[in-house]
Design a protein around this motif. Sequence first.
Motif, PDB file in Angstrom:
ATOM      1  N   UNK A 170       1.115 -65.891 -33.567  1.00  0.00           N
ATOM      2  CA  UNK A 170       0.143 -64.905 -33.104  1.00  0.00           C
ATOM      3  C   UNK A 170       0.543 -64.320 -31.751  1.00  0.00           C
ATOM      4  N   UNK A 171       0.039 -63.133 -31.514  1.00  0.00           N
ATOM      5  CA  UNK A 171       0.244 -62.454 -30.238  1.00  0.00           C
ATOM      6  C   UNK A 171      -1.122 -62.213 -29.615  1.00  0.00           C
ATOM      7  N   UNK A 172      -1.275 -62.561 -28.346  1.00  0.00           N
ATOM      8  CA  UNK A 172      -2.533 -62.352 -27.645  1.00  0.00           C
ATOM      9  C   UNK A 172      -2.371 -61.247 -26.614  1.00  0.00           C
ATOM     10  N   UNK A 173      -3.311 -60.313 -26.651  1.00  0.00           N
ATOM     11  CA  UNK A 173      -3.319 -59.203 -25.706  1.00  0.00           C
ATOM     12  C   UNK A 173      -4.587 -59.292 -24.878  1.00  0.00           C
ATOM     13  N   UNK A 174      -4.438 -59.302 -23.554  1.00  0.00           N
ATOM     14  CA  UNK A 174      -5.581 -59.278 -22.646  1.00  0.00           C
ATOM     15  C   UNK A 174      -5.622 -57.922 -21.959  1.00  0.00           C
ATOM     16  N   UNK A 175      -6.798 -57.299 -21.987  1.00  0.00           N
ATOM     17  CA  UNK A 175      -7.021 -56.024 -21.307  1.00  0.00           C
ATOM     18  C   UNK A 175      -7.938 -56.257 -20.121  1.00  0.00           C
TER      19      UNK A 175
ATOM     20  N   UNK B 115      -5.173 -57.502 -36.863  1.00  0.00           N
ATOM     21  CA  UNK B 115      -6.016 -58.076 -35.824  1.00  0.00           C
ATOM     22  C   UNK B 115      -6.881 -59.186 -36.403  1.00  0.00           C
ATOM     23  N   UNK B 116      -6.950 -60.299 -35.686  1.00  0.00           N
ATOM     24  CA  UNK B 116      -7.718 -61.457 -36.145  1.00  0.00           C
ATOM     25  C   UNK B 116      -8.895 -61.775 -35.241  1.00  0.00           C
TER      26      UNK B 116
ATOM     27  N   UNK C 287     -15.598 -50.505 -33.321  1.00  0.00           N
ATOM     28  CA  UNK C 287     -14.434 -50.997 -34.051  1.00  0.00           C
ATOM     29  C   UNK C 287     -14.068 -52.410 -33.607  1.00  0.00           C
ATOM     30  N   UNK C 288     -14.122 -52.667 -32.318  1.00  0.00           N
ATOM     31  CA  UNK C 288     -13.825 -54.005 -31.817  1.00  0.00           C
ATOM     32  C   UNK C 288     -14.881 -55.002 -32.254  1.00  0.00           C
TER      33      UNK C 288
ATOM     34  N   UNK D 127      -1.654 -61.038 -35.559  1.00  0.00           N
ATOM     35  CA  UNK D 127      -0.710 -61.884 -36.284  1.00  0.00           C
ATOM     36  C   UNK D 127       0.034 -61.023 -37.294  1.00  0.00           C
ATOM     37  N   UNK D 128       1.197 -61.508 -37.689  1.00  0.00           N
ATOM     38  CA  UNK D 128       1.967 -60.855 -38.750  1.00  0.00           C
ATOM     39  C   UNK D 128       2.557 -61.943 -39.621  1.00  0.00           C
ATOM     40  N   UNK D 129       2.796 -61.679 -40.903  1.00  0.00           N
ATOM     41  CA  UNK D 129       3.295 -62.715 -41.814  1.00  0.00           C
ATOM     42  C   UNK D 129       4.569 -63.381 -41.292  1.00  0.00           C
ATOM     43  N   UNK D 130       4.546 -64.705 -41.273  1.00  0.00           N
ATOM     44  CA  UNK D 130       5.716 -65.471 -40.875  1.00  0.00           C
ATOM     45  C   UNK D 130       5.973 -65.516 -39.391  1.00  0.00           C
TER      46      UNK D 130
END
Length: 284
Positions: A193-198, A167-168, A280-281, A187-190
Amino acid sequence: MRSLKGAVVGLMVGAVVAFIYADAIAQEHELGTILNSVLMLLVPFPLGAAGAALLRMPRWGAVTIAGPIATSVLGAALMQVIPDFYLFGFDEIWTTGVWVVAGVLGYVAAAWWVRDRWAAITVTGVLLSVHVISGQVRDPLNEWQESLAFRRSGIPLLAPKMPGYSIRRAELWTGDEDGTAILLEYARPGRTEVQVFLRPATAATPKAACGSPYPALRWGTDGVSCTPSGGDRWIREDSSGEVAAFARHGSALVQAAGVAMTPQELFALLDSLRPVTAAQLARV
Protein backbone atom coordinates in the motif's frame (compact mmCIF):
# COMPACT_ATOMS: atom_id res chain seq x y z
CA MET A 1 -46.96 12.16 37.69
CA ARG A 2 -46.24 8.83 36.00
CA SER A 3 -43.85 10.50 33.51
CA LEU A 4 -42.21 12.62 36.22
CA LYS A 5 -41.43 9.64 38.39
CA GLY A 6 -40.08 7.78 35.38
CA ALA A 7 -37.88 10.75 34.48
CA VAL A 8 -36.46 10.96 38.02
CA VAL A 9 -35.59 7.25 38.07
CA GLY A 10 -34.22 7.47 34.54
CA LEU A 11 -32.04 10.44 35.44
CA MET A 12 -30.54 8.48 38.33
CA VAL A 13 -29.96 5.36 36.25
CA GLY A 14 -28.69 7.32 33.24
CA ALA A 15 -26.20 9.26 35.36
CA VAL A 16 -24.72 6.04 36.78
CA VAL A 17 -24.54 4.40 33.33
CA ALA A 18 -22.89 7.56 31.97
CA PHE A 19 -20.31 7.39 34.78
CA ILE A 20 -19.53 3.74 33.92
CA TYR A 21 -19.21 4.68 30.25
CA ALA A 22 -16.90 7.57 31.15
CA ASP A 23 -14.71 5.11 33.06
CA ALA A 24 -14.55 2.92 29.94
CA ILE A 25 -13.39 5.92 27.90
CA ALA A 26 -10.72 6.72 30.51
CA GLN A 27 -9.35 3.18 30.14
CA GLU A 28 -8.77 3.90 26.44
CA HIS A 29 -10.73 0.87 25.28
CA GLU A 30 -8.52 -1.70 27.01
CA LEU A 31 -9.78 -5.12 28.13
CA GLY A 32 -11.16 -3.55 31.29
CA THR A 33 -13.92 -1.96 29.26
CA ILE A 34 -15.54 -5.39 28.84
CA LEU A 35 -16.47 -5.21 32.53
CA ASN A 36 -17.81 -1.69 32.01
CA SER A 37 -20.01 -2.90 29.16
CA VAL A 38 -21.43 -5.68 31.31
CA LEU A 39 -22.06 -3.25 34.17
CA MET A 40 -23.86 -0.84 31.82
CA LEU A 41 -26.30 -3.65 30.99
CA LEU A 42 -26.75 -5.06 34.51
CA VAL A 43 -26.60 -2.08 36.90
CA PRO A 44 -29.85 -0.43 35.66
CA PHE A 45 -31.93 -3.42 36.85
CA PRO A 46 -31.29 -3.21 40.63
CA LEU A 47 -30.79 0.56 40.56
CA GLY A 48 -33.99 1.17 38.61
CA ALA A 49 -35.88 -1.25 40.85
CA ALA A 50 -34.79 0.60 43.97
CA GLY A 51 -35.72 3.98 42.51
CA ALA A 52 -39.08 2.81 41.17
CA ALA A 53 -39.97 1.20 44.51
CA LEU A 54 -38.97 4.27 46.54
CA LEU A 55 -41.09 6.53 44.31
CA ARG A 56 -43.95 4.00 44.44
CA MET A 57 -44.31 3.89 40.69
CA PRO A 58 -47.32 1.92 39.47
CA ARG A 59 -46.31 -1.67 38.67
CA TRP A 60 -42.73 -0.85 39.60
CA GLY A 61 -41.69 -4.51 39.18
CA ALA A 62 -42.51 -4.36 35.46
CA VAL A 63 -40.74 -0.98 35.21
CA THR A 64 -37.64 -2.70 36.62
CA ILE A 65 -37.55 -4.88 33.49
CA ALA A 66 -38.83 -2.45 30.86
CA GLY A 67 -36.72 0.53 31.95
CA PRO A 68 -33.24 -0.95 31.38
CA ILE A 69 -34.34 -2.49 28.07
CA ALA A 70 -35.73 0.81 26.80
CA THR A 71 -32.62 2.65 28.01
CA SER A 72 -30.31 0.24 26.16
CA VAL A 73 -32.34 0.47 22.94
CA LEU A 74 -32.47 4.27 23.02
CA GLY A 75 -28.82 4.62 24.05
CA ALA A 76 -27.64 2.40 21.20
CA ALA A 77 -29.84 4.31 18.74
CA LEU A 78 -28.60 7.71 19.90
CA MET A 79 -24.95 6.64 19.79
CA GLN A 80 -25.39 5.91 16.08
CA VAL A 81 -26.60 9.41 15.21
CA ILE A 82 -24.66 11.79 17.47
CA PRO A 83 -21.86 13.91 15.95
CA ASP A 84 -18.52 12.13 15.65
CA PHE A 85 -16.30 13.51 18.42
CA TYR A 86 -13.13 12.58 16.51
CA LEU A 87 -14.15 14.33 13.28
CA PHE A 88 -15.37 17.50 14.98
CA GLY A 89 -12.66 17.76 17.60
CA PHE A 90 -14.64 17.69 20.85
CA ASP A 91 -13.79 15.54 23.86
CA GLU A 92 -15.26 12.03 23.79
CA ILE A 93 -16.37 12.45 27.40
CA TRP A 94 -19.27 14.59 26.17
CA THR A 95 -20.80 11.53 24.50
CA THR A 96 -21.61 10.17 27.96
CA GLY A 97 -24.56 12.57 28.01
CA VAL A 98 -26.29 10.24 25.55
CA TRP A 99 -26.86 7.74 28.35
CA VAL A 100 -28.41 10.35 30.63
CA VAL A 101 -30.89 11.26 27.89
CA ALA A 102 -31.50 7.58 27.12
CA GLY A 103 -32.11 6.85 30.81
CA VAL A 104 -34.68 9.64 31.21
CA LEU A 105 -36.55 8.78 27.99
CA GLY A 106 -36.23 5.06 28.62
CA TYR A 107 -37.84 5.14 32.05
CA VAL A 108 -40.55 7.56 30.93
CA ALA A 109 -41.31 5.05 28.16
CA ALA A 110 -41.27 2.22 30.70
CA ALA A 111 -43.68 4.10 32.97
CA TRP A 112 -46.21 4.25 30.12
CA TRP A 113 -45.38 0.76 28.81
CA VAL A 114 -46.77 -0.83 32.01
CA ARG A 115 -49.97 1.22 31.95
CA ASP A 116 -52.07 -1.16 29.80
CA ARG A 117 -51.85 -3.43 26.78
CA TRP A 118 -52.36 -0.70 24.17
CA ALA A 119 -49.80 1.54 25.81
CA ALA A 120 -47.34 -1.35 25.80
CA ILE A 121 -47.95 -1.97 22.10
CA THR A 122 -47.52 1.74 21.27
CA VAL A 123 -44.32 2.19 23.28
CA THR A 124 -42.86 -1.02 21.89
CA GLY A 125 -43.64 0.15 18.37
CA VAL A 126 -41.99 3.50 19.01
CA LEU A 127 -38.84 1.91 20.44
CA LEU A 128 -38.55 -0.54 17.56
CA SER A 129 -39.09 2.28 15.06
CA VAL A 130 -36.36 4.38 16.68
CA HIS A 131 -34.00 1.41 16.55
CA VAL A 132 -34.71 0.68 12.88
CA ILE A 133 -34.60 4.34 11.79
CA SER A 134 -31.27 4.96 13.54
CA GLY A 135 -29.77 1.99 11.70
CA GLN A 136 -31.08 3.29 8.37
CA VAL A 137 -29.77 6.84 8.78
CA ARG A 138 -26.43 5.90 10.36
CA ASP A 139 -24.44 5.42 7.15
CA PRO A 140 -25.82 8.47 5.27
CA LEU A 141 -25.35 10.59 8.40
CA ASN A 142 -21.78 9.39 8.90
CA GLU A 143 -21.01 10.14 5.26
CA TRP A 144 -22.48 13.63 5.63
CA GLN A 145 -20.45 14.23 8.80
CA GLU A 146 -17.24 13.10 7.13
CA SER A 147 -17.96 15.26 4.08
CA LEU A 148 -18.55 18.27 6.32
CA ALA A 149 -15.37 17.57 8.29
CA PHE A 150 -13.30 17.36 5.07
CA ARG A 151 -14.73 20.68 3.88
CA ARG A 152 -14.06 22.39 7.21
CA SER A 153 -10.53 21.02 7.59
CA GLY A 154 -8.90 23.83 5.60
CA ILE A 155 -6.82 21.25 3.72
CA PRO A 156 -6.87 21.25 -0.10
CA LEU A 157 -8.90 18.25 -1.27
CA LEU A 158 -6.78 16.28 -3.71
CA ALA A 159 -6.38 12.65 -4.74
CA PRO A 160 -4.01 10.80 -7.11
CA LYS A 161 -5.43 9.64 -10.44
CA MET A 162 -3.08 6.86 -11.50
CA PRO A 163 -4.09 3.74 -13.47
CA GLY A 164 -3.86 0.55 -11.46
CA TYR A 165 -4.14 2.21 -8.06
CA SER A 166 -7.37 1.83 -6.08
CA ILE A 167 -8.22 3.90 -3.04
CA ARG A 168 -8.90 1.92 0.13
CA ARG A 169 -9.11 4.57 2.80
CA ALA A 170 -9.78 8.28 3.20
CA GLU A 171 -9.69 9.74 6.70
CA LEU A 172 -9.32 13.06 8.45
CA TRP A 173 -6.67 12.86 11.17
CA THR A 174 -7.28 15.38 13.95
CA GLY A 175 -5.85 15.98 17.38
CA ASP A 176 -2.33 14.91 16.42
CA GLU A 177 0.42 17.07 17.91
CA ASP A 178 1.56 17.77 14.34
CA GLY A 179 -1.82 19.19 13.33
CA THR A 180 -4.61 18.01 11.08
CA ALA A 181 -4.08 15.96 7.93
CA ILE A 182 -6.04 13.95 5.38
CA LEU A 183 -4.87 10.37 4.93
CA LEU A 184 -5.42 8.63 1.59
CA GLU A 185 -4.42 4.98 1.31
CA TYR A 186 -3.95 3.33 -2.07
CA ALA A 187 -3.09 -0.17 -3.22
CA ARG A 188 -2.40 -1.96 -6.48
CA PRO A 189 -2.37 -5.71 -7.24
CA GLY A 190 0.81 -7.38 -6.05
CA ARG A 191 2.20 -4.21 -4.47
CA THR A 192 2.26 -2.85 -0.95
CA GLU A 193 0.00 0.00 0.00
CA VAL A 194 0.89 3.63 -0.49
CA GLN A 195 -0.11 6.26 2.06
CA VAL A 196 -0.60 9.88 1.08
CA PHE A 197 -0.89 12.62 3.72
CA LEU A 198 -2.25 16.03 2.72
CA ARG A 199 -1.63 19.09 4.89
CA PRO A 200 -1.82 22.83 4.30
CA ALA A 201 1.32 24.18 2.61
CA THR A 202 1.81 26.43 5.65
CA ALA A 203 2.34 23.39 7.90
CA ALA A 204 6.00 23.02 6.87
CA THR A 205 8.37 23.19 3.94
CA PRO A 206 8.95 19.94 2.03
CA LYS A 207 12.51 19.90 3.43
CA ALA A 208 11.29 20.30 7.02
CA ALA A 209 8.56 17.70 6.45
CA CYS A 210 11.19 15.27 5.18
CA GLY A 211 13.13 15.70 8.41
CA SER A 212 10.00 15.22 10.51
CA PRO A 213 7.34 13.26 8.59
CA TYR A 214 3.70 13.04 9.59
CA PRO A 215 2.76 11.59 12.03
CA ALA A 216 5.89 12.02 14.11
CA LEU A 217 5.44 8.97 16.35
CA ARG A 218 5.33 6.58 13.38
CA TRP A 219 8.72 7.48 11.96
CA GLY A 220 12.10 6.60 13.43
CA THR A 221 15.33 8.56 13.22
CA ASP A 222 17.86 5.75 12.71
CA GLY A 223 19.35 5.18 9.27
CA VAL A 224 17.50 8.12 7.75
CA SER A 225 18.61 10.08 4.73
CA CYS A 226 16.87 13.12 3.25
CA THR A 227 17.97 14.13 -0.24
CA PRO A 228 16.73 16.89 -2.55
CA SER A 229 15.23 15.86 -5.86
CA GLY A 230 14.90 19.24 -7.58
CA GLY A 231 12.06 21.72 -7.55
CA ASP A 232 11.80 21.71 -3.74
CA ARG A 233 11.05 18.00 -3.71
CA TRP A 234 12.62 15.72 -1.16
CA ILE A 235 13.09 12.00 -0.72
CA ARG A 236 13.46 10.22 2.62
CA GLU A 237 14.69 6.64 2.87
CA ASP A 238 14.52 4.74 6.16
CA SER A 239 16.56 1.73 7.18
CA SER A 240 13.29 -0.25 7.21
CA GLY A 241 13.04 0.12 3.43
CA GLU A 242 10.25 2.67 3.45
CA VAL A 243 10.60 5.53 1.00
CA ALA A 244 8.71 8.81 1.27
CA ALA A 245 8.43 11.76 -1.11
CA PHE A 246 7.63 15.33 -0.06
CA ALA A 247 6.47 18.18 -2.27
CA ARG A 248 4.11 21.11 -2.55
CA HIS A 249 1.10 20.84 -4.82
CA GLY A 250 -0.60 24.20 -5.04
CA SER A 251 -1.58 25.15 -1.50
CA ALA A 252 -1.05 21.62 -0.16
CA LEU A 253 1.96 19.96 1.44
CA VAL A 254 1.96 16.35 0.23
CA GLN A 255 3.72 13.32 1.64
CA ALA A 256 3.57 9.93 -0.13
CA ALA A 257 5.21 6.83 1.32
CA GLY A 258 5.45 3.13 0.63
CA VAL A 259 7.75 0.15 1.16
CA ALA A 260 9.82 -0.92 -1.85
CA MET A 261 8.67 2.10 -3.84
CA THR A 262 11.05 4.08 -6.02
CA PRO A 263 11.23 7.88 -5.80
CA GLN A 264 10.10 8.04 -9.42
CA GLU A 265 6.96 6.06 -8.64
CA LEU A 266 6.14 8.29 -5.69
CA PHE A 267 6.68 11.51 -7.62
CA ALA A 268 4.54 10.16 -10.47
CA LEU A 269 1.83 9.59 -7.88
CA LEU A 270 2.17 13.15 -6.60
CA ASP A 271 2.12 14.55 -10.13
CA SER A 272 -1.21 12.81 -10.74
CA LEU A 273 -2.96 14.66 -7.91
CA ARG A 274 -6.27 16.20 -8.98
CA PRO A 275 -8.98 18.13 -7.10
CA VAL A 276 -11.77 16.01 -5.60
CA THR A 277 -14.89 16.86 -3.65
CA ALA A 278 -15.48 16.23 0.03
CA ALA A 279 -18.38 13.96 -0.90
CA GLN A 280 -16.09 11.78 -3.02
CA LEU A 281 -13.68 11.33 -0.12
CA ALA A 282 -16.50 10.64 2.32
CA ARG A 283 -17.83 7.83 0.13
CA VAL A 284 -14.56 5.87 0.32
